[in-house]
Design a protein around this motif. Structure first.
Motif, short mmCIF file in Angstrom:
data_model
loop_
_atom_site.label_atom_id
_atom_site.label_comp_id
_atom_site.label_asym_id
_atom_site.label_seq_id
_atom_site.Cartn_x
_atom_site.Cartn_y
_atom_site.Cartn_z
N ASP A 114 -8.61 -89.79 -61.11
CA ASP A 114 -9.34 -88.53 -61.05
C ASP A 114 -8.47 -87.47 -61.72
N ALA A 115 -9.03 -86.74 -62.68
CA ALA A 115 -8.25 -85.77 -63.46
C ALA A 115 -7.58 -84.72 -62.60
N GLU A 116 -8.30 -84.19 -61.62
CA GLU A 116 -7.72 -83.15 -60.76
C GLU A 116 -6.59 -83.72 -59.90
N ASP A 117 -6.80 -84.91 -59.36
CA ASP A 117 -5.76 -85.55 -58.55
C ASP A 117 -4.52 -85.81 -59.40
N LEU A 118 -4.72 -86.29 -60.61
CA LEU A 118 -3.60 -86.57 -61.51
C LEU A 118 -2.80 -85.30 -61.82
N GLN A 119 -3.49 -84.26 -62.19
CA GLN A 119 -2.81 -83.01 -62.51
C GLN A 119 -2.08 -82.47 -61.28
N GLY A 120 -2.73 -82.56 -60.12
CA GLY A 120 -2.10 -82.08 -58.90
C GLY A 120 -0.84 -82.86 -58.53
N ARG A 121 -0.90 -84.17 -58.66
CA ARG A 121 0.27 -84.99 -58.32
C ARG A 121 1.41 -84.76 -59.30
N LEU A 122 1.09 -84.65 -60.58
CA LEU A 122 2.14 -84.38 -61.56
C LEU A 122 2.79 -83.02 -61.30
N ARG A 123 1.96 -82.03 -61.02
CA ARG A 123 2.48 -80.69 -60.75
C ARG A 123 3.36 -80.69 -59.49
N MET A 124 2.88 -81.35 -58.44
CA MET A 124 3.64 -81.37 -57.19
C MET A 124 4.96 -82.14 -57.34
N LEU A 125 4.94 -83.26 -58.07
CA LEU A 125 6.18 -83.99 -58.30
C LEU A 125 7.17 -83.14 -59.09
#
Length: 136
Positions: free
Chosen positions: A108-119
């Motif tokens: 999921d694009a939003e989940d991916l962006q969120g996880r990358l940002r949080m990491l």
């Protein structure tokens, strides 16, 4: 964000993630895992790494993630392993690594962006210590 997308043999899942990240404005590099590990792939500066696991090759994927963690250039780089729901043992093993986590495929694009940002944020706060959960 400059993201390195790694795959084992078939880039089809990686291609879908690349499209989503490109649309979001990220700079991407795509490569086979083995070419990065053996040094034949020239890497640009990287902000995050996503490794796509293929079914029945979880041990190879985990070994690759460990080797990526041992590379000086990628030691502190946020790492995501893309898995399906049947690959939770691999996901949990990678999650136990410093500054690493997992994401389910299809991505999921939003989940991916969120996880990358949080990491990336966790990496800046406490290098080598990242743990994120969906919705955190």
């Amino acid at each position: 964000m400059n993201v390195l997308v790694l795959y084992q043999d078939e880039p089809k899942d990686a291609d879908a993630a690349i499209s989503k990240l490109s649309e979001a404005g990220h700079t991407l590099q795509r490569a086979r895992v083995d070419t990065v590990l053996n040094g034949s792939e020239q890497l640009e500066p990287i902000d995050a790494v996503i490794v796509f696991s293929e079914i029945y090759r979880e041990d190879e994927t985990y070994a690759a993630c460990r080797q990526l963690r041992e590379m000086d250039a990628l030691r502190k780089t946020p790492l995501l392993v893309a898995v399906n729901m049947y690959q939770m043992p691999l996901a949990n093993r990678v999650k136990a690594m410093p500054n690493a986590h997992f994401i389910f495929t299809p991505i999921d694009a939003e989940d991916l962006q969120g996880r990358l940002r949080m990491l990336a944020e966790k990496s800046e706060e406490q290098p080598g210590q990242a743990g994120i959960e969906k919705g955190e």
